[in-house]
Design a protein around this motif. Structure first.
Motif, PDB file in Angstrom:
ATOM      1  N   UNK A 206       0.833  -1.199   0.000  1.00  0.00           N
ATOM      2  CA  UNK A 206       0.000   0.000   0.000  1.00  0.00           C
ATOM      3  C   UNK A 206       0.877   1.262   0.000  1.00  0.00           C
ATOM      4  N   UNK A 207       1.961   1.240   0.757  1.00  0.00           N
ATOM      5  CA  UNK A 207       2.856   2.392   0.784  1.00  0.00           C
ATOM      6  C   UNK A 207       3.486   2.615  -0.583  1.00  0.00           C
ATOM      7  N   UNK A 208       3.963   1.526  -1.213  1.00  0.00           N
ATOM      8  CA  UNK A 208       4.561   1.664  -2.540  1.00  0.00           C
ATOM      9  C   UNK A 208       3.539   2.136  -3.562  1.00  0.00           C
ATOM     10  N   UNK A 209       2.318   1.637  -3.435  1.00  0.00           N
ATOM     11  CA  UNK A 209       1.267   2.051  -4.367  1.00  0.00           C
ATOM     12  C   UNK A 209       0.938   3.534  -4.224  1.00  0.00           C
ATOM     13  N   UNK A 290       1.281   6.562 -16.856  1.00  0.00           N
ATOM     14  CA  UNK A 290       2.346   6.943 -15.915  1.00  0.00           C
ATOM     15  C   UNK A 290       2.375   6.019 -14.702  1.00  0.00           C
ATOM     16  N   UNK A 291       1.213   5.469 -14.302  1.00  0.00           N
ATOM     17  CA  UNK A 291       1.181   4.579 -13.131  1.00  0.00           C
ATOM     18  C   UNK A 291       1.947   3.293 -13.419  1.00  0.00           C
ATOM     19  N   UNK A 292       1.654   2.638 -14.540  1.00  0.00           N
ATOM     20  CA  UNK A 292       2.344   1.393 -14.859  1.00  0.00           C
ATOM     21  C   UNK A 292       3.827   1.645 -15.132  1.00  0.00           C
ATOM     22  N   UNK A 293       4.119   2.771 -15.713  1.00  0.00           N
ATOM     23  CA  UNK A 293       5.527   3.096 -15.954  1.00  0.00           C
ATOM     24  C   UNK A 293       6.273   3.310 -14.643  1.00  0.00           C
ATOM     25  N   UNK A 294       5.607   4.007 -13.695  1.00  0.00           N
ATOM     26  CA  UNK A 294       6.250   4.210 -12.394  1.00  0.00           C
ATOM     27  C   UNK A 294       6.309   2.931 -11.583  1.00  0.00           C
ATOM     28  N   UNK A 295       5.287   2.037 -11.670  1.00  0.00           N
ATOM     29  CA  UNK A 295       5.321   0.770 -10.932  1.00  0.00           C
ATOM     30  C   UNK A 295       6.450  -0.120 -11.434  1.00  0.00           C
ATOM     31  N   UNK A 296       6.677  -0.118 -12.727  1.00  0.00           N
ATOM     32  CA  UNK A 296       7.781  -0.895 -13.264  1.00  0.00           C
ATOM     33  C   UNK A 296       9.123  -0.337 -12.804  1.00  0.00           C
ATOM     34  N   UNK A 297       9.189   0.981 -12.719  1.00  0.00           N
ATOM     35  CA  UNK A 297      10.429   1.609 -12.284  1.00  0.00           C
ATOM     36  C   UNK A 297      10.674   1.359 -10.806  1.00  0.00           C
ATOM     37  N   UNK A 298       9.624   1.370  -9.975  1.00  0.00           N
ATOM     38  CA  UNK A 298       9.755   1.152  -8.532  1.00  0.00           C
ATOM     39  C   UNK A 298       9.677  -0.329  -8.166  1.00  0.00           C
ATOM     40  N   UNK A 299       9.512  -1.226  -9.136  1.00  0.00           N
ATOM     41  CA  UNK A 299       9.403  -2.685  -8.928  1.00  0.00           C
ATOM     42  C   UNK A 299       8.212  -3.013  -8.014  1.00  0.00           C
TER      43      UNK A 299
END
Length: 339
Positions: A206-209, A290-299
């Motif tokens: 949840x924090x990462x999200x 941008x969400x999926x791009x950032x999730x991939x970047x933040x793993x």
């Protein structure tokens, strides 16, 4: 009985004995006592008498339907064979035509078979046996009329099945009343443990999200403001060129081609995305990009997060149903329909 007469029939040797004794003796000197003594001396000629009873009433034509092995049975006298034949009736599957056909098939000597009501009216052949057995009726075979008495109807198979189902429901309710509370407490404890485990697993996700969502929201807002700034600059440039540099006669074709180019761009967006160019949908699409791009970047594992969220929702729903006595035995669809 007044209608019965008793006829004693003696055999011929008795009369012959009486006549022989009367002829041998002298009528003038023979007394009645001597005659009877001679008759008794020849008692060996007596034979046992036979008594015959007869009645002046005609035989009864009353028939009754009886239940055997749970099915109605009617004993019908057959005229050609001079005997009774049992016919097992199927109230829900047979009609009057089937019943009469079975009778004529059993005795080919029956050339006429009709079912009449108690009032003498003929019953239709399509009438079911179940409807026929609700009251008394007459059965006409050739020229003989039989009065058939219907018995008290027994419960049908469907009613017996309903009774059995009610009994099963009662047993289930008794079992639930005796064993449900301990099972309910044990199941509630298991669900609470599972709920606590899922929440612990979801806490870091949840924090990462939240971090990824904030960055995607910021970039989306930046893109929207950038688009507004570009449109404002374009409007200002066209105004400057129209009133200060060139005239409207020169800038009119330029504005036309700019508008047409914008329409081409919107149509190209529909071809690529299969969606209308609506500002809220465009914003959501840009946010997801941008969400999926950032999730991939933040793993950030999106599949694991969605799976845990679905399981958490199911556990919470089961726990809510378990704690509700009214909705404890209801299907999931009914519980969701009435939250």
């Amino acid at each position: 009985m007044g209608s019965l007469l008793r006829l004693g029939k003696l055999q011929a040797p008795l009369f012959r004995c009486f006549l022989q004794c009367y002829k041998v003796s002298d009528p003038g000197s023979t007394t009645t006592k001597e005659i009877f003594s001679k008759i008794l001396s020849k008692r060996h000629l007596w034979a046992p008498g036979r008594v015959v009873y007869y009645s002046t009433l005609s035989p009864s034509n009353d028939l009754s339907v009886e239940y055997k092995h749970g099915r109605p049975v009617l004993a019908v006298p057959l005229p050609s064979r001079n005997e009774r034949c049992l016919f097992f009736l199927r109230p829900m599957l047979m009609d009057v035509t089937d019943f009469l056909r079975d009778i004529q098939k059993e005795d080919p000597g029956i050339h006429r078979a009709v079912v009449l009501t108690a009032g003498g009216d003929q019953v239709s052949g399509t009438t079911s046996i179940d409807s026929l057995l609700k009251g008394d009726f007459h059965l006409l075979i050739n020229d003989i009329t039989f009065s058939v008495h219907s018995p008290t109807p027994e419960k049908s198979s469907s009613e017996r099945a309903a009774d059995i189902q009610d009994m099963k429901t009662l047993v289930h309710m008794l079992y639930a009343a005796m064993h449900l509370p301990p099972h309910q407490l044990r199941k509630e404890k298991e669900l609470l443990q599972r709920l606590d485990f899922l929440r612990q697993e979801l806490t870091p996700l949840e924090k990462a999200k939240d971090e990824v969502v904030q960055r995607a929201e910021l970039k989306t807002t930046r893109v929207l403001w950038t688009g507004l700034a570009l449109m404002s600059v374009q409007t200002g440039a066209l105004a400057w060129l129209t009133w200060w540099v060139y005239s409207w006669d020169i800038m009119e074709p330029v504005t036309y081609f700019l508008t047409y180019s914008t329409s081409i761009g919107i149509f190209a967006y529909y071809i690529l995305t299969k969606q209308d160019y609506v500002y809220p949908d465009v914003k959501d699409r840009q946010f997801l990009h941008y969400f999926y791009k950032g999730a991939k970047k933040q793993r950030f594992n999106i599949q694991k997060y969605n799976r845990l969220k679905e399981e958490l929702s199911m556990v919470e729903e089961d726990l809510r149903r378990l704690r509700s006595p009214v909705k404890l035995g209801l299907p999931v669809e009914q519980v969701q329909a009435n939250p």
